[in-house]
Scaffold this motif. Structure first.
Motif, mmCIF file in Angstrom:
data_model
loop_
_atom_site.group_PDB
_atom_site.id
_atom_site.type_symbol
_atom_site.label_atom_id
_atom_site.label_comp_id
_atom_site.label_asym_id
_atom_site.label_seq_id
_atom_site.Cartn_x
_atom_site.Cartn_y
_atom_site.Cartn_z
ATOM 1 N N TYR A 102 0.810 -1.209 0.000
ATOM 2 C CA TYR A 102 0.000 0.000 0.000
ATOM 3 C C TYR A 102 0.850 1.269 0.000
ATOM 4 O O TYR A 102 0.322 2.362 0.115
ATOM 5 N N SER B 94 -4.229 3.587 5.570
ATOM 6 C CA SER B 94 -4.897 2.985 4.426
ATOM 7 C C SER B 94 -5.765 1.837 4.914
ATOM 8 O O SER B 94 -5.395 1.129 5.860
ATOM 9 N N LEU B 103 -4.450 6.754 0.595
ATOM 10 C CA LEU B 103 -3.919 7.148 1.880
ATOM 11 C C LEU B 103 -4.714 8.324 2.432
ATOM 12 O O LEU B 103 -5.033 9.267 1.700
#
Lengths: 115, 115
Positions: A102, B94, B103
């Motif tokens: 991520y 996240s 984000l």
């Protein structure tokens, strides 16, 4: 080395003019993002893309359009620039859940001043 | 909904002193958490991340952070700061399982290290 580049790095525009900010990534990431950074607000998401041909609105899309013509390139377009759009703009790329990571990788930013 | 709060807009410390930058998050599940650093006129760089497991994570340049589920916090720490650590630090969150991997940023904390 994977990288995100932005152009121009600095831009002065006139009110009512059209501005295009460009972003290129060599990370081969599916997702790309445009943020603006203003004091006291952190980074706010303007538009994002899941891949070539896709663009989606983020949290503050008004006054902005986006274009993703290819995996590598993602542009932010201000059709009629206003002084309230004076800010620093960041492009980022990432894979989200596609790649299991991520993290986002950021470009160096574009400082836009609208007079 | 999810959000990140960095309660300190600015922190000033002397070189060699220890440091803690605070980050609180709001999210119904366990998130992925990140600390990014922004040096003047540059983009954001990842310092460290937490996905799961050991709640204390190590990052670059001797930074570490501790995840606390009970306190919904992810504070950044460093035992001895250097003048070159002066920068703006962002905490970000996240959601797990998000294809976009977007984000959510806090407003940032400006760290000033006095030589």
């Amino acid at each position: 080395e994977a990288a995100v580049t932005q152009s121009p790095r600095n831009k002065v525009a006139v009110t009512g003019g059209k501005v295009t900010l460009s972003c290129n990534q060599t990370n081969n990431h599916n997702n790309m993002y445009w943020y603006r950074q203003d004091t006291g607000h952190g980074l706010r998401l303007i538009h994002y893309s899941y891949g070539a041909g896709s663009t989606e609105k983020g949290d503050i899309p008004d006054g902005y359009k986006a274009s993703r013509p290819s995996q590598e390139n993602f542009s932010l377009i201000l059709e009629l620039a206003t002084p309230s759009q004076t800010s620093v703009y960041f492009c980022a790329s990432g894979d989200g859940d596609w790649g299991g990571s991520y993290e986002q990788y950021f470009g160096p930013g574009t400082r836009l001043t609208v007079l | 909904a999810q959000s990140v709060t960095q309660p300190d807009a600015r922190v000033t410390v002397s070189e060699g002193a220890s440091l803690q930058l605070r980050c609180k998050y709001s999210y119904s599940a366990t998130p992925y958490l990140f600390w990014y650093v922004q040096y003047p006129r540059q983009g954001l760089q990842l310092l460290l991340k937490y996905y799961s497991g050991d709640p204390v994570v190590q990052g670059v340049n001797s930074f570490e952070a501790e995840f606390s589920k009970s306190n919904s916090s992810f504070h950044l720490q460093k035992a001895s700061v250097h003048w070159s650590d002066s920068a703006v630090y962002f905490c970000a969150l996240s959601r797990r399982g998000s294809a976009l991997g977007r984000l959510h940023f806090g407003a940032g904390t400006q760290l000033i290290v006095i030589p």
